[in-house]
Design a protein around this motif. Structure first.
Motif, PDB file in Angstrom:
ATOM      1  N   PHE A  57       0.844  -1.196   0.000  1.00 28.52           N
ATOM      2  CA  PHE A  57       0.000   0.000   0.000  1.00 28.52           C
ATOM      3  C   PHE A  57       0.879   1.247   0.000  1.00 28.52           C
ATOM      4  CE2 PHE A  57       0.706  -0.905   4.505  1.00 28.52           C
ATOM      5  CZ  PHE A  57       0.948   0.347   5.054  1.00 28.52           C
ATOM      6  N   ALA A  58       0.234   2.389  -0.227  1.00 28.85           N
ATOM      7  CA  ALA A  58       0.901   3.687  -0.189  1.00 28.85           C
ATOM      8  C   ALA A  58      -0.026   4.684   0.495  1.00 28.85           C
ATOM      9  CB  ALA A  58       1.240   4.163  -1.601  1.00 28.85           C
ATOM     10  N   LEU A  59       0.571   5.703   1.132  1.00 22.60           N
ATOM     11  CA  LEU A  59      -0.204   6.736   1.822  1.00 22.60           C
ATOM     12  C   LEU A  59       0.047   8.090   1.177  1.00 22.60           C
ATOM     13  CD1 LEU A  59       0.417   5.789   5.571  1.00 22.60           C
ATOM     14  CD2 LEU A  59      -1.326   4.916   4.002  1.00 22.60           C
ATOM     15  N   ASP A  60      -0.984   8.919   1.172  1.00 20.93           N
ATOM     16  CA  ASP A  60      -0.835  10.266   0.627  1.00 20.93           C
ATOM     17  C   ASP A  60      -1.837  11.179   1.323  1.00 20.93           C
ATOM     18  OD1 ASP A  60       0.102  12.347  -0.896  1.00 20.93           O
ATOM     19  OD2 ASP A  60      -0.993  11.796  -2.714  1.00 20.93           O
ATOM     20  N   TYR A  61      -1.509  12.486   1.339  1.00 24.00           N
ATOM     21  CA  TYR A  61      -2.456  13.477   1.850  1.00 24.00           C
ATOM     22  C   TYR A  61      -2.681  14.532   0.778  1.00 24.00           C
ATOM     23  CZ  TYR A  61      -5.003  16.711   4.784  1.00 24.00           C
ATOM     24  OH  TYR A  61      -5.996  17.528   5.297  1.00 24.00           O
ATOM     25  N   ASP A  62      -3.936  14.682   0.368  1.00 26.57           N
ATOM     26  CA  ASP A  62      -4.313  15.659  -0.653  1.00 26.57           C
ATOM     27  C   ASP A  62      -4.612  16.979   0.050  1.00 26.57           C
ATOM     28  OD1 ASP A  62      -5.591  17.241  -2.542  1.00 26.57           O
ATOM     29  OD2 ASP A  62      -6.665  15.575  -3.460  1.00 26.57           O
ATOM     30  N   PHE A  68      -7.100  12.366   3.427  1.00 32.35           N
ATOM     31  CA  PHE A  68      -6.101  11.325   3.647  1.00 32.35           C
ATOM     32  C   PHE A  68      -6.467  10.126   2.774  1.00 32.35           C
ATOM     33  CE2 PHE A  68      -4.802   7.643   6.532  1.00 32.35           C
ATOM     34  CZ  PHE A  68      -3.503   7.612   6.047  1.00 32.35           C
ATOM     35  N   GLN A  69      -5.482   9.612   2.017  1.00 34.15           N
ATOM     36  CA  GLN A  69      -5.738   8.545   1.062  1.00 34.15           C
ATOM     37  C   GLN A  69      -4.843   7.338   1.340  1.00 34.15           C
ATOM     38  OE1 GLN A  69      -4.971  10.543  -2.654  1.00 34.15           O
ATOM     39  NE2 GLN A  69      -6.867  11.729  -2.595  1.00 34.15           N
ATOM     40  N   VAL A  70      -5.476   6.187   1.422  1.00 33.74           N
ATOM     41  CA  VAL A  70      -4.753   4.923   1.598  1.00 33.74           C
ATOM     42  C   VAL A  70      -4.941   4.113   0.321  1.00 33.74           C
ATOM     43  CG1 VAL A  70      -4.447   2.860   3.008  1.00 33.74           C
ATOM     44  CG2 VAL A  70      -5.286   4.984   4.059  1.00 33.74           C
ATOM     45  N   HIS A  71      -3.881   4.000  -0.469  1.00 32.48           N
ATOM     46  CA  HIS A  71      -3.948   3.239  -1.725  1.00 32.48           C
ATOM     47  C   HIS A  71      -3.580   1.788  -1.425  1.00 32.48           C
ATOM     48  CE1 HIS A  71      -2.355   2.505  -6.086  1.00 32.48           C
ATOM     49  NE2 HIS A  71      -3.409   1.765  -5.772  1.00 32.48           N
ATOM     50  N   LEU A 132      -4.789  14.546  11.625  1.00 32.22           N
ATOM     51  CA  LEU A 132      -4.257  13.273  11.133  1.00 32.22           C
ATOM     52  C   LEU A 132      -2.926  12.930  11.797  1.00 32.22           C
ATOM     53  CD1 LEU A 132      -4.623  10.967   9.029  1.00 32.22           C
ATOM     54  CD2 LEU A 132      -3.269  12.368   7.455  1.00 32.22           C
ATOM     55  N   LEU A 133      -2.128  13.948  12.068  1.00 32.70           N
ATOM     56  CA  LEU A 133      -0.780  13.708  12.587  1.00 32.70           C
ATOM     57  C   LEU A 133      -0.764  13.241  14.037  1.00 32.70           C
ATOM     58  CD1 LEU A 133       1.222  16.625  10.922  1.00 32.70           C
ATOM     59  CD2 LEU A 133       1.070  14.229  10.227  1.00 32.70           C
ATOM     60  N   ILE A 134      -1.894  13.256  14.713  1.00 35.80           N
ATOM     61  CA  ILE A 134      -1.926  12.688  16.066  1.00 35.80           C
ATOM     62  C   ILE A 134      -2.646  11.334  16.059  1.00 35.80           C
ATOM     63  CG2 ILE A 134      -1.792  14.916  17.232  1.00 35.80           C
ATOM     64  CD1 ILE A 134      -4.813  14.762  17.696  1.00 35.80           C
ATOM     65  N   GLN A 135      -2.828  10.768  14.856  1.00 29.44           N
ATOM     66  CA  GLN A 135      -3.496   9.474  14.713  1.00 29.44           C
ATOM     67  C   GLN A 135      -2.487   8.381  14.332  1.00 29.44           C
ATOM     68  OE1 GLN A 135      -7.168   9.423  14.769  1.00 29.44           O
ATOM     69  NE2 GLN A 135      -6.994  11.562  15.353  1.00 29.44           N
ATOM     70  N   LYS A 136      -2.962   7.149  14.435  1.00 28.76           N
ATOM     71  CA  LYS A 136      -2.254   6.003  13.877  1.00 28.76           C
ATOM     72  C   LYS A 136      -3.203   5.310  12.901  1.00 28.76           C
ATOM     73  CE  LYS A 136       0.797   5.065  17.794  1.00 28.76           C
ATOM     74  NZ  LYS A 136       1.237   4.054  18.791  1.00 28.76           N
TER      75      LYS A 136
END
Length: 350
Positions: A57-62, A68-71, A132-136
């Motif tokens: 998988f890959a992660l990205d933030y638009d 927040f996108q989880v490919h 998002l940055l305080i999440q897992k």
């Protein structure tokens, strides 16, 4: 002793035994749908197979769309669940921790009869970058069972605070066994400090000017500790109260909002009259804590005070599900008329 006192006249229809008395308002329906997701985080048969294989998988933030996108690309060498038929029907599920309820789950389609499924799907969350940055990110793989008993195949957890956001390429990651620490923390939502009291009809004597003609239940919400922190600044919380089975406006009460505090002090008292002693067996006081935002409120956790029998006035209801601690608290109130019963009760998904 409290900053706010609300007195609500409350009458049960003790003779109406139709399913409508167990119906939920729109607010409570939303709670039910959220908690269904929470309870399914680790639902299923964990012991049937060992976690194995990898996920790509890959992660990205638009930034433009604040998304927040989880490919999720594919998996390889997953465990076989049905050994007789040599098959697994896997899908991928994601949550943002620590509060799975707030953002909800996302999941891919199910790929049948393969241990090497290809998805090429993007799971999306509308969320501010600083939140998002305080999440897992919890990404797990499951076998889909048509009878509903899904099997856990492995997971990976990503700390988004330390993620390299310039890395948008697909990578392979090994799937790991279920994290016991994560499971134990699924329902840790804080602790409510409160007192309750039951005043039976006529129990204060004829000379008392406040002697209630019908019984009263007093609920004193003092404070809540260790709420989930949804934003760096904390959380803007308030408490809702209903006495089920009534979810009408007559039953509904709430505290004021305490801003930017994960340990809010409410000091709010609510009084419901119209209680007969026999109603205590069939009623349930539901207290829920919410994060207040302009567009929508987010469920943080709650408690249900009652006997937990699963029945209300002879009808099966899903909300009569009090834990042992909650039942003991309610029973102590029932057996100690006119006395404040104090307690610390853990918040949970309802």
């Amino acid at each position: 002793e409290s900053d706010t006192a609300s007195e609500i006249s409350f009458q049960f229809n003790r003779h109406k035994k139709t399913p409508s008395i167990g119906s939920h308002s729109s607010d409570m329906a939303s709670v039910s749908s959220v908690s269904g997701s929470v309870l399914s985080v680790y639902s299923g048969d964990f012991g049937s197979v060992d976690a194995q294989g990898t996920v790509e998988f890959a992660l990205d933030y638009d930034e433009k769309n604040r998304e927040f996108q989880v490919h999720v690309s594919q998996c390889k060498d997953l465990a076989v669940v049905d050994e007789k038929k040599g098959r697994s029907d896997p899908y991928v599920k994601t949550y943002l921790l620590p509060d799975k309820a707030r953002m909800g789950k996302r999941k891919t389609s199910v790929k049948k009869r393969t241990v090497n499924p290809i998805y090429n799907e993007v799971l999306r969350y509308k969320i501010e970058k600083m939140v998002l940055l305080i999440q897992k990110l919890n990404l797990s793989v499951w076998h889909n069972d048509p009878l509903g008993r899904n099997s856990f195949l492995g997971e990976i957890e990503v700390d988004l605070a330390s993620w390299d956001w310039s890395n948008r390429k697909l990578h392979w990651y090994p799937l790991k066994p279920r994290s016991l620490s994560a499971v134990n923390g699924v329902d840790h939502r804080g602790v409510m400090n409160l007192s309750i009291k039951y005043v039976p009809p006529g129990s204060l004597g004829k000379m008392c000017p406040k002697n209630p003609p019908s019984g009263e239940v007093h609920i004193w919400v003092k404070d809540v500790k260790d709420l989930l922190q949804l934003r760096p600044s904390g959380v803007d919380s308030f408490v809702k109260c209903y006495v089920l089975p009534d979810t009408s406006k007559k039953s509904y009460q709430k505290t004021r909002v305490i801003k930017r505090d994960t340990n809010p002090v409410f000091n709010h008292t609510i009084v419901y009259d119209g209680f007969h002693t026999e109603d205590l067996k069939d009623a349930c006081v539901e207290l829920t804590v919410w994060d207040h935002e302009k567009l929508t409120n987010h469920f943080l956790g709650g408690i249900r005070l009652g006997l937990g029998t699963g029945l209300s006035y002879g009808i099966s209801v899903d909300w009569m599900d009090s834990t042992q601690e909650e039942v003991a608290f309610w029973q102590e109130m029932m057996s100690a008329a006119n006395e404040w019963i104090e307690g610390l009760l853990p918040l949970r998904s309802l």
